[in-house]
Design an enzyme around this catalytic site. Structure first.
Site, short mmCIF file in Angstrom:
data_model
loop_
_atom_site.label_atom_id
_atom_site.label_comp_id
_atom_site.label_asym_id
_atom_site.label_seq_id
_atom_site.Cartn_x
_atom_site.Cartn_y
_atom_site.Cartn_z
CG HIS B 46 -1.85 1.09 1.36
ND1 HIS B 46 -3.04 1.10 0.69
CD2 HIS B 46 -1.77 2.24 2.05
CE1 HIS B 46 -3.67 2.22 0.97
NE2 HIS B 46 -2.93 2.93 1.80
CD GLU B 68 -3.32 -1.15 -2.07
OE1 GLU B 68 -3.14 -0.59 -3.17
OE2 GLU B 68 -3.91 -0.63 -1.12
CG ASN B 395 28.75 -21.86 -5.48
OD1 ASN B 395 28.11 -22.09 -6.49
ND2 ASN B 395 29.97 -21.39 -5.49
#
Lengths: 122, 694
Positions: B46, B68, B395
Site C-alpha cells: 500500500h 495490493e 553454491n
C-alpha cells in the site's frame, strides 16, 4: 502566529513532501510516524490541523482520530485523512471516526494546500 | 506554489526498497509457515503504491495497485494463500524491485514478465478496481458562465463533531464569486437547552459565480452527509447548464447511519517495532565526515609528535591538552565510524529468497538458519559483500546440499540445512556459511587441478586439504558435473575471493566429505581507518595492521635455520614459522639495514589467511591509528601493499597487505609452497575441523 499542522504517516517520503509543502506555505509542522506517536505528538503540542494516513502500524489513522475526538482539545480540530482508496466506504469510516475530510492519494502540493484551506481558516 | 517533487523521489525509492524487503520476507514466511502478518505486508504494498503515485511513478503505482488488491483479498480471507499465489506475489515483488531499480538508475526498461505477472494477478481478482481517481481535481470542462445560484445549507446538529466549520464553507463559497448570505436562527433552542457542541444554524446563500457546478459541489464535499444541501440555478444563462445543475439538485442526507462500519484493522503487533527517531542523511555527508575525521586523526598524530619533543616542565598544560585532544579525537572517530555501521541483516535478509528460489529450481529441500543478524558492519563493507555472500549461499544449495533421495541414502534428513552466522572476532566480523551437504571431493578437485595443469600428479599427494579446497577459487575451476543456470560455470568463485580480499578480508574453507562444507569469511569492520604497528625497514616506515600481529620477539641466531631449498624458518618455543626478511621483499636493503643479523632487528610473528609467518624488520616504531589512503586510485596496485597513510611527521608509509606479501614472497622464491606449512597452520583450524566433524 502561524498555525501548527501535524502530519501522521508511516511513509517518510510522503511525510517529507507534506511537511515541506506546508512549511513552504508558512505553517509550523510536527510529524509522527504512526497513530500512537500521532496521539502523543498531538497531546504534547497545540495542533491546529491534523493530516493523517489511514494504514499505519501500531495504531491506524481511524483509531487515532477516534481517540483524538475524545480529547477536549481536539474535539473540533479539523482532521484530514489521506487515502488511496477512492471508494466511499473508507471515507465513510473516516467520517464516522470523526475525520473532517479526506485527500485522495496521489495528490500534489497544490491540492494539499487547497484542501487545508477548505477546512481551516487561514 | 510549485514544488519540485524530485527532491522526495529519492527518499521514496529508498523507502520502497525497504518495503519490498518487508514484503518479500512476509511472503516467504507465509509460504513456509502458512501464516504471516498479512496487514503488515499489505501495508508495505500500500505504501509503495501511494508513494509511487504521489511521486509520479505511474507504472509502479499501477502494477503495485494490483498486487495490493490481491494482498487485500488474501488479508481479508477472500483468497487462499496457496503456494501458487505466493510464488506469483514473490515474482511481482521482483518486478516492482526492478521497476524501482530502473527508476533509480534512470533506465527506462519494463521488467521482463511484467505483463504476464499482471495478467496472472488479475486472474485472482474478478474485478480489479483500477481506479486511482483523484478526488479533488476539477473534472468538468463545461465552460463557466456567470450565473446566479441559490444555495441552502442546513447542517445537521452533529456536524461540528467531525471538525467541520460552517464558516469555512461559506468563506470558500465567497471566494468563488459575489455572495449574499442570510442565516436562519429559528432552530436555536432556549439557552438552557443549548448544547454548545451542536450546530443549530442554517443558511440561505445567493452566489453569483462563474464557477462550474462541480466546483460548487466540491465546496460541500466533506459535509454532504452532514447537511442538507441544495444548489439551484436562479438565473440560468445557458440552458445546458441549467439542466446540469438540476441533476445535482438537492442531495439529501442520511447515508452515514446506513453504511456498515468498515472493518478496521485491529491494533496488531503490540510488540511492534517502535520506530525510534531517525533522520535521513545523504551518505556523502557521512562519507565527508569520515574523510574529515581521517584528516583530523592524521593532524592529531602530528600535534602529538611535535608535543613529545617539547620540554615536559615548561609545556605541561600544552602536553596535557594534547593528551586530552587525542582521546577526544579517538572517541569522535569511533562515533563517526559508528554512524555508518549497519546490522548485517541488510545482507542476510535476501538469503531466504536466494535459498528458496535456488532450491526449488533444483528440486532440493533446504532449511536456512541465520544467526547474528544484528552484527554491525560498515555500510560500504556490507554493500560490497552482499554479492560474494549470495554466491556462496547459492553454491551451498547447488553444490553442497544433495537431492532429497540422495540425502536419505546417506542417512541424512531429506531437508538440508544451511546455517549462516555472523559474529565479531577481534576487530573483524566473521561470517560463516555452513551446509550439511556432500562436502568437497578431494579426488575430484585434484583430478581437475591436474587436468588444468595447476599441479602434477606427484605433488598432488603433498597438498593439505585446505590447499586442495583453495583450488575452487581459481578462475574457470568447476567440478560440477553439468553446467546449470544456477552455477557450475566456474566463474564466480574467483570473483568471490577477489572481492573479499579487496575488502581486506579473507575466505577459508573447511569441508568433510558427506558431512558438509563451511565457508568462513572474515572482514574488517571498516575500510577507512586501521590500527597499525609502524615499523622501520632501512629508512622507510611501513605499517602492519595490529590485528595481524601475534607477537614481536628478538630472536637468537640459533633459532633461525635454513632449509635445503633456501627457505628460512624460525623456531619459536618449539613452533616453526617461515621467516621473511621484509627488507629483501621490498628491496630496501641499504646500509642502515640491520636485519641481516637475526638478532639485530626484531621479528614480528603475524597471522594472515590462517597462516602464521615471521617477519624480520629493523625496528618497531610504535602503534598508530592510520587513515588508509588508496594507492590504486592514484597510482596502480602494488603487490604486498594494501594502501598508504600519512604519518604524524608528514611522511608517507605503506600499509603491508600480508596475504599479498605471502604471494609476492612465494613468487620470489623466498617462501616455500604452502604445502610445507600445512602442519604449521593455526591450531584453531584443526579445532574447527573437529567441530565440524563432530
Amino acid at each position: 502566529m502561524s498555525k501548527t499542522i501535524l502530519t501522521v504517516d508511516d511513509s517518510i517520503s510522503i511525510r517529507q513532501m507534506v511537511a515541506f509543502t506546508l512549511k513552504q506555505a508558512g505553517f509550523n509542522v510536527v510529524e509522527a510516524s504512526d497513530g500512537e506517536q500521532g496521539l502523543q505528538v498531538a497531546r504534547n503540542n497545540s495542533v491546529d490541523l491534523i493530516i493523517t494516513d489511514l494504514n499505519m502500524p501500531n495504531m491506524d489513522g481511524l483509531q487515532m482520530i477516534q481517540n483524538l475526538r475524545g480529547d477536549a482539545a481536539y474535539k473540533f480540530t479539523p482532521i484530514l485523512m489521506l487515502t488511496t482508496e477512492s471508494d466511499d466506504t473508507k471515507k465513510m469510516a473516516g467520517k464516522q471516526a470523526g475525520a473532517t475530510g479526506w485527500l485522495v492519494k496521489p495528490f500534489n502540493p497544490e491540492q494539499l494546500l487547497k484542501v487545508i484551506n477548505k477546512v481551516m481558516a487561514a | 506554489m510549485t514544488i519540485d517533487m524530485a527532491q522526495f523521489q529519492l527518499t521514496f525509492l529508498e523507502e520502497a526498497a525497504e518495503h519490498l524487503v518487508d514484503l518479500e520476507s512476509g511472503l516467504l514466511e507465509l509460504e513456509q509457515h502458512g501464516q504471516t502478518d498479512m496487514s503488515a505486508i499489505f501495508r508495505a504494498a500500500h505504501s509503495i503504491k501511494g508513494g509511487a503515485a504521489t511521486f509520479g511513478f505511474e507504472s509502479i503505482a499501477e502494477f503495485t495497485h494490483v498486487v495490493e488488491f490481491v494482498l487485500e483479498k488474501a488479508r481479508d480471507g477472500e483468497l487462499k494463500p496457496t503456494e501458487e499465489l505466493t510464488s506469483q506475489l514473490l515474482q511481482s515483488v521482483d518486478i516492482i524491485s526492478e521497476m524501482v531499480k530502473a527508476v533509480r538508475e534512470g533506465t527506462d526498461v519494463t521488467p521482463e514478465g511484467r505483463e504476464d505477472c499482471l495478467a496472472a494477478l488479475q486472474g485472482y481478482i474478478e474485478n480489479p478496481d483500477r481506479g486511482t481517481a483523484v478526488g479533488l481535481e476539477p473534472t468538468s470542462t463545461s465552460s463557466p458562465e456567470s450565473r446566479l445560484l441559490q444555495i441552502t445549507f442546513k447542517p445537521k446538529p452533529s456536524m461540528p463533531a467531525t471538525g467541520s466549520d460552517a464558516a469555512n464553507i461559506i468563506r470558500e463559497l465567497a471566494n468563488l464569486g459575489e455572495i449574499e448570505v442570510s442565516c436562519h436562527t429559528d432552530e436555536v433552542p432556549l439557552l438552557s437547552d443549548i448544547d454548545p457542541e451542536k450546530m443549530y444554524l442554517s443558511w440561505d446563500i445567493q452566489l453569483s459565480t462563474d464557477a462550474t457546478t462541480e466546483e460548487i459541489e466540491d465546496v460541500f464535499v466533506f459535509v454532504e452527509d452532514d447537511a442538507e444541501i441544495s444548489i439551484e440555478t436562479r438565473a440560468a444563462v445557458q440552458s445546458e447548464q441549467q439542466s446540469k445543475s438540476k441533476e445535482s439538485e438537492t442531495s439529501t442526507t442520511g447515508k452515514s447511519e446506513e453504511k456498515p462500519k468498515q472493518q478496521i484493522n485491529k491494533k496488531e503487533n503490540a510488540e511492534a517495532n517502535k520506530e525510534s527517531i531517525f533522520i535521513r542523511v545523504a551518505i556523502d555527508k557521512v562519507d565527508q565526515l569520515i574523510n574529515l575525521i581521517g584528516e583530523l586523526v592524521t593532524t592529531n598524530a602530528m600535534v602529538e609528535q611535535c608535543s613529545k619533543k617539547l620540554d615536559a616542565d615548561e609545556n605541561q598544560t600544552l602536553k596535557s591538552a594534547v593528551v586530552e585532544m587525542s582521546s577526544h579525537t579517538r572517541n569522535l572517530q569511533e562515533a563517526i565510524m559508528g554512524i555508518r555501521m549497519m546490522p548485517i541483516d541488510f545482507a542476510f535478509s535476501r538469503f531466504p529468497r536466494t535459498v528458496r528460489d535456488t532450491a526449488s529450481k533444483l528440486g532440493k529441500q533446504v532449511n536456512l538458519e541465520t544467526t547474528g543478524n544484528q552484527t554491525e558492519l560498515d555500510k560500504t563493507v556490507i554493500e560490497k559483500i552482499v554479492d560474494p555472500l549470495t554466491h556462496l549461499v547459492r553454491n551451498a544449495v547447488d553444490h553442497g546440499i544433495e537431492l532429497p533421495e540422495r540425502r536419505q541414502e546417506c542417512g541424512k534428513p531429506a531437508e538440508g540445512t544451511i546455517k549462516i552466522s555472523a559474529y565479531h572476532r577481534g576487530g573483524n566480523v566473521v561470517i560463516e556459511i555452513q551446509d550439511d551437504g556432500a562436502g568437497l571431493n578431494r579426488e575430484k578437485i585434484l583430478k581437475k587441478a591436474i587436468e588444468k595443469e595447476l599441479i602434477t600428479t606427484e605433488t598432488a599427494a603433498d597438498l593439505s586439504d585446505e590447499d586442495v579446497w583453495n583450488f575452487i577459487f581459481d578462475s574457470g575451476f568447476s567440478t560440477a558435473d553439468k553446467v546449470t543456470d544456477v552455477s557450475g560455470r566456474g566463474v564466480g568463485m574467483d570473483v568471490v575471493r577477489k572481492n573479499i580480499q579487496a575488502l581486506g578480508g579473507a575466505v577459508h574453507i573447511q569441508s568433510e566429505i558427506e558431512k558438509g562444507t563451511c565457508f568462513t569469511v572474515s572482514l574488517p569492520l571498516t575500510l577507512a581507518i586501521v590500527d597499525g604497528m609502524a615499523l622501520r625497514l632501512g629508512r622507510e616506515t611501513y605499517i602492519i595492521p595490529i590485528l595481524n600481529i601475534i607477537e614481536s620477539i628478538r630472536l637468537q641466531p640459533e633459532q633461525c635455520r635454513t632449509m635445503q631449498d633456501g627457505v628460512e624458518i624460525v623456531d619459536i618455543r618449539g613452533e616453526y614459522f617461515p621467516l621473511l626478511r621484509l627488507s629483501e621483499v621490498f628491496g630496501t636493503t641499504e646500509e642502515n639495514t640491520t636485519s641481516q643479523d637475526i638478532n639485530a632487528g626484531i621479528t614480528v610473528v603475524v597471522e594472515s589467511d590462517q597462516t602464521r609467518l615471521a617477519l624480520q624488520v629493523d625496528e618497531l616504531l610504535g602503534e598508530h591509528q592510520v587513515v588508509i589512503k588508496n594507492v590504486e586510485d592514484n597510482y596502480r596496485k602494488i603487490q604486498g601493499i594494501s594502501g598508504a597513510t600519512i604519518l604524524g611527521d608528514g611522511r608517507v608509509a605503506f600499509i603491508i597487505d600480508l596475504s599479498g606479501l605471502v604471494k609476492l614472497a612465494r613468487e620470489n622464491g623466498r617462501f616455500a609452497k604452502a604445502s610445507k606449512f600445512g602442519a604449521l597452520k593455526m591450531a584453531q583450524t584443526t579445532q574447527r575441523q573437529e567441530e565440524v566433524a563432530a
